[in-house]
Design an enzyme around this catalytic site. Structure first.
Site, PDB file in Angstrom:
ATOM      1  CD  GLU A   1       2.418   1.435  10.239  1.00 34.98           C
ATOM      2  OE1 GLU A   1       1.566   1.241   9.349  1.00 34.98           O
ATOM      3  OE2 GLU A   1       3.207   2.393  10.235  1.00 34.98           O
TER       4      GLU A   1
ATOM      5  CB  CYS B   1      -1.581   1.151   8.371  1.00 37.13           C
ATOM      6  SG  CYS B   1      -0.869  -0.239   7.480  1.00 37.13           S
TER       7      CYS B   1
ATOM      8  CG  ASN C   1      -0.272  -0.010   2.517  1.00 35.45           C
ATOM      9  OD1 ASN C   1       0.746  -0.664   2.709  1.00 35.45           O
ATOM     10  ND2 ASN C   1      -0.827   0.737   3.463  1.00 35.45           N
TER      11      ASN C   1
ATOM     12  CB  SER D   1      -2.624  -8.276   8.133  1.00 36.33           C
ATOM     13  OG  SER D   1      -1.968  -9.538   8.206  1.00 36.33           O
TER      14      SER D   1
ATOM     15  CB  SER E   1       5.041 -10.764  -4.487  1.00 42.64           C
ATOM     16  OG  SER E   1       3.771 -11.065  -3.930  1.00 42.64           O
TER      17      SER E   1
ATOM     18  CE  LYS F   1       7.775 -10.766   1.142  1.00 47.79           C
ATOM     19  NZ  LYS F   1       6.916 -10.304   0.006  1.00 47.79           N
TER      20      LYS F   1
END
Length: 530
Positions: free
Chosen positions: A267, A301, A171, A246, A197, A194
């Site tokens: 977070e 978030c 996001n 999440s 994806s 990472k």
């Protein structure tokens, strides 16, 4: 008759018939990855157009990356702090110089509107400049109070953790990819990273610019793939984990990190409340609420999903807010005139649709929006305002992470604060009032890691000197500020004792030493020493 499905699609009529990105750029950026496990195609959520076929990493690729990063870290931590800080300051300029290119990548991969994509560029530049300027203040050895004046010299040093693993979300594909890693490398760590994806290209281009600024390539190594495979390998091999995502996944990350006794910062999710108090400027609050609820299609978030509005201004606020929401321009375009873009995936669209349909079926009233807009793009959903939401509805206390907000009336301010604090989350909150002192007093009563007064999220998000993170199930640890850097170091105490030991000496018995020490402690207290 020939099979019509075998006829090549016309790119002028079908956006999925050609790639959205110059393939020479893809090949260059793909070369930055440690990846040998096949390929995966990414798609532009706003149009469905393929973006790139990118190589995937295996757990062995991650292990190789960590070993390389660990070897590099041994020399990188010895690079003078001024040189490391200079890299961040050069990066600040490169990010701003390449802002249009970076914004285009963010739009293409995430589907968000241009004005929100630019927020990511600004945030990365702010972060690079802040830590570049604050390097010595945050990392130089610090003198501390010794046990005895003059006799005991005490200092604190900051030792880098080693190899930091960063798992960043889709996001904020630019901001969250880079802002957490910049203080890590400044502190003398190396990074294995990472990116999500679904949005790897933005991160790869941002990392390439960091190389251009002078960071050794082996000091920040990107890998690519699904979280369960690649993310798990990062957690199992690095020395510290920084994860944004999440709450459900965050709990798994915490468990795996705890098993290895390594540190982590998380977070996680939020069901963020905004309070519009009785003395609020209604027009300003309505404008701020639109941005707070629907920036990046609500996929932040820190975005607002609950609005609590005082009786005295409720009707005027709802009228102004809904009118603004109905005027928002939804588009797959890339211009500055677009107000809201696309959701990221089919899964997000399904969650939003389920939450709204469940609320409607149980009696909620749709004041604005309320339906998908496939004629704009495959994953578009209207900005939606609901009233009459009850605890029986899924959207009442479950994070939607989409363009859906519930609005509630209140008469008693203390009750509104209590309702805002309900639930398991505590990430971000907002208070609107003409009396900013009163606003800060209300803010101090809210259970949230960040609270904005007369803003939705940008004031705390852009104030890099302040920590940002969640309470309760919204996270552990902080990014930004002193805390955002110190999470990546271990404090080390070094104390030097002069002239006499801290023990019986010079012919004193242990009993006499204890009496002398008792007297010395009393004297130090009288002198006001801590």
């Amino acid at each position: 008759m020939s099979d019509q499905t075998s006829i090549p699609a016309d790119p002028e009529l079908d956006p999925t018939a050609s790639y959205a990105t110059d393939q020479s750029v893809i090949r260059r950026l793909s070369g930055l990855l440690r990846a040998t496990a096949g390929t995966r195609t990414t798609y532009a959520p706003a149009t469905g157009q393929p973006i790139a076929d990118l190589p995937l990493s295996s757990p062995d690729d991650v292990l190789t990356a960590v070993r390389t990063a660990r070897k590099t870290q041994a020399s990188w931590k010895r690079v003078p702090l001024d040189e490391r800080a200079a890299i961040l300051l050069r990066y600040h300029d490169l990010v701003l110089d390449h802002r249009h290119e970076l914004v285009d990548l963010v739009i293409r991969e995430s589907g968000k509107a241009r004005k929100q994509a630019f927020e990511e560029v600004a945030h990365v530049a702010l972060t690079a400049r802040y830590y570049g300027r604050k390097a010595h203040e945050l990392l130089d050895p610090q003198r501390k109070l010794g046990m005895f004046p003059v006799l005991t010299r005490a200092e604190q040093r900051f030792v880098p953790k080693g190899v930091v693993g960063i798992i960043s979300p889709w996001n904020y594909p630019l901001s969250m990819a880079m802002a957490d890693g910049l203080p890590a490398v400044l502190a003398g760590n190396t990074v294995v990273h990472k990116p999500d994806s679904q949005t790897p290209l933005t991160a790869l281009r941002a990392i390439e610019l960091l190389y251009d600024a002078g960071l050794p390539r082996e000091a920040w190594i990107p890998v690519n793939g699904e979280g369960a495979t690649v993310g798990g390998a990062i957690i199992q091999n690095t020395d510290y984990i920084c994860f944004t995502g999440s709450t459900k996944t965050g709990r798994l990350v915490a468990q795996q990190a705890a098993e290895r006794l390594i540190g982590f910062s998380l977070e996680l999710g939020g069901k963020n409340p905004m309070l519009v108090l009785r003395d609020a400027d209604v027009q300003r609050a309505a404008e701020g609420a639109v941005r707070a609820c629907f920036a990046s299609a609500g996929q932040l978030c820190v975005s607002m999903e609950r609005l609590y509005v005082a009786d005295q201004v409720y009707d005027a606020f709802v009228t102004a807010f809904v009118a603004r929401v109905n005027k928002l321009k939804l588009s797959a375009g890339t211009g500055w005139d677009v107000d809201m873009g696309s959701l990221i995936s089919k899964a997000q669209l399904e969650t939003v649709t389920r939450h709204v349909e469940d609320a409607k079926a149980k009696g909620a009233v749709v004041l604005a929006g309320g339906k998908a807009r496939p004629e704009i793009g495959p994953l578009f959903y209207e900005p939606t305002v609901l009233s009459g939401v009850t605890p029986a509805m899924e959207c009442f206390d479950h994070e939607t992470f989409g363009p859906v907000v519930s609005i509630y009336r209140f008469s008693d301010e203390s009750e509104a604060i209590q309702r805002a604090n309900e639930g398991e989350y505590g990430l971000n909150a907002s208070v609107y009032t003409r009396d900013t002192r009163r606003g800060r007093a209300v803010a101090a009563q809210l259970v949230a890691g960040t609270v904005n007064v007369n803003e939705g999220y940008a004031a705390t998000f852009g104030s890099i000197d302040t920590p940002m993170g969640g309470m309760r199930s919204s996270g552990v640890g902080r990014r930004q500020g002193v805390e955002g850097l110190r999470r990546y170091v271990d404090p080390q105490a070094i104390a030097t004792q002069r002239l006499i030991p801290i023990a019986a000496s010079h012919g004193l018995s242990d009993q006499t030493y204890a009496e002398v020490m008792t007297g010395a402690l009393r004297v130090l207290k009288k002198l006001g020493r801590a």
